[in-house]
Design a protein around this motif. Sequence first.
Motif, PDB file in Angstrom:
ATOM      1  N   PHE A   1      55.873 121.499 -31.571  1.00  0.00           N
ATOM      2  CA  PHE A   1      56.441 122.166 -30.452  1.00  0.00           C
ATOM      3  C   PHE A   1      55.205 122.907 -29.626  1.00  0.00           C
ATOM      4  O   PHE A   1      54.383 123.206 -30.308  1.00  0.00           O
ATOM      5  CB  PHE A   1      57.189 123.359 -30.873  1.00  0.00           C
ATOM      6  CG  PHE A   1      58.737 122.901 -31.021  1.00  0.00           C
ATOM      7  CD1 PHE A   1      59.570 122.461 -30.090  1.00  0.00           C
ATOM      8  CD2 PHE A   1      59.037 122.978 -32.424  1.00  0.00           C
ATOM      9  CE1 PHE A   1      60.798 122.112 -30.342  1.00  0.00           C
ATOM     10  CE2 PHE A   1      60.378 122.661 -32.699  1.00  0.00           C
ATOM     11  CZ  PHE A   1      61.291 122.327 -31.477  1.00  0.00           C
TER      12      PHE A   1
ATOM     13  N   SER B   1      65.008 117.712 -32.329  1.00  0.00           N
ATOM     14  CA  SER B   1      64.728 119.111 -32.996  1.00  0.00           C
ATOM     15  C   SER B   1      65.985 119.578 -33.396  1.00  0.00           C
ATOM     16  O   SER B   1      67.227 119.193 -32.739  1.00  0.00           O
ATOM     17  CB  SER B   1      64.108 120.248 -31.858  1.00  0.00           C
ATOM     18  OG  SER B   1      64.617 120.186 -30.899  1.00  0.00           O
TER      19      SER B   1
ATOM     20  N   ASP C   1      60.797 112.594 -30.721  1.00  0.00           N
ATOM     21  CA  ASP C   1      61.094 113.475 -31.698  1.00  0.00           C
ATOM     22  C   ASP C   1      62.337 114.178 -31.297  1.00  0.00           C
ATOM     23  O   ASP C   1      62.660 114.339 -30.168  1.00  0.00           O
ATOM     24  CB  ASP C   1      60.131 114.886 -31.541  1.00  0.00           C
ATOM     25  CG  ASP C   1      58.631 114.200 -32.225  1.00  0.00           C
ATOM     26  OD1 ASP C   1      58.834 113.538 -33.195  1.00  0.00           O
ATOM     27  OD2 ASP C   1      57.572 114.631 -31.904  1.00  0.00           O
TER      28      ASP C   1
ATOM     29  N   GLN D   1      59.013 119.783 -26.355  1.00  0.00           N
ATOM     30  CA  GLN D   1      58.757 118.543 -26.970  1.00  0.00           C
ATOM     31  C   GLN D   1      58.261 117.657 -26.008  1.00  0.00           C
ATOM     32  O   GLN D   1      57.633 116.600 -26.609  1.00  0.00           O
ATOM     33  CB  GLN D   1      59.981 118.321 -27.613  1.00  0.00           C
ATOM     34  CG  GLN D   1      60.539 119.047 -28.698  1.00  0.00           C
ATOM     35  CD  GLN D   1      61.866 118.644 -29.182  1.00  0.00           C
ATOM     36  OE1 GLN D   1      62.901 119.407 -29.069  1.00  0.00           O
ATOM     37  NE2 GLN D   1      61.868 117.463 -29.853  1.00  0.00           N
TER      38      GLN D   1
END
Length: 235
Positions: A229, A105, A103, A208
């Motif tokens: 999150f 962000s 992931d 994360q």
Amino acid sequence: NVIEGSLNGSGSVKDEEAEGKERDISEYDALIAMGGDGILWEMLQGIMSRSDGQEVLQKVAIGIVGCGTSNGLAKSILHQSMAKYSPLESTFLICKGRTAHVDLSRYETICGRTYTGFLTFSWAFIADVDIDSECIRCLGSLRNDIWAAYRIIANRSYKAKFSYLPQSAVEDTATSKAVTLPPLGDPVPTSKGWKTIEGDFILFWASQVTHAAYNTFQSPLSQMQDGLFRIMVVR
């Protein structure tokens, strides 16, 4: 083939951003960072500032060998792989050639600047410790413990408004359904499950990954690709 890169200019970590932005990486199969999380972060900012940034992320594998102070991502990868923490183990995993999605962000500031992250977002206590302890960086990871003790004694809080969308409010999270966030300057929706906390904050830490540093296991439930999150708040 192995292509060995070198820093431009002064050789500071900031040069990695320019390196990622300007270098022709069409002939690269992978980018391996040897350093701390900051080195990889600067590389990522450079890649994302390119017109073909998304294409680069799809085609080029990225790895890290933790040689910095905290090495949170390297530790998180090794933890998920059930491997011991060491630069040698990171190198061994990279040599195996197996890859997985992680992931990312995106952060936007009120002045319009954007950043891409992969580790944690910290504010107040954690950020104070991380930034203010730079003056004793020569002590390595011990600097964080020393400055944390000092900041606990000389505690301070910050006023803020924090709005978030709980996982329970998102339908079908198992299929990673996208959620459209409102623009930074607009109020959050009041009828779609959003919650808001406002007041004094001592600590804010959005994670994360499982480890913010090799010795900091702050988010045991985090996974590399869960779209979430895990947020710690102290008020």
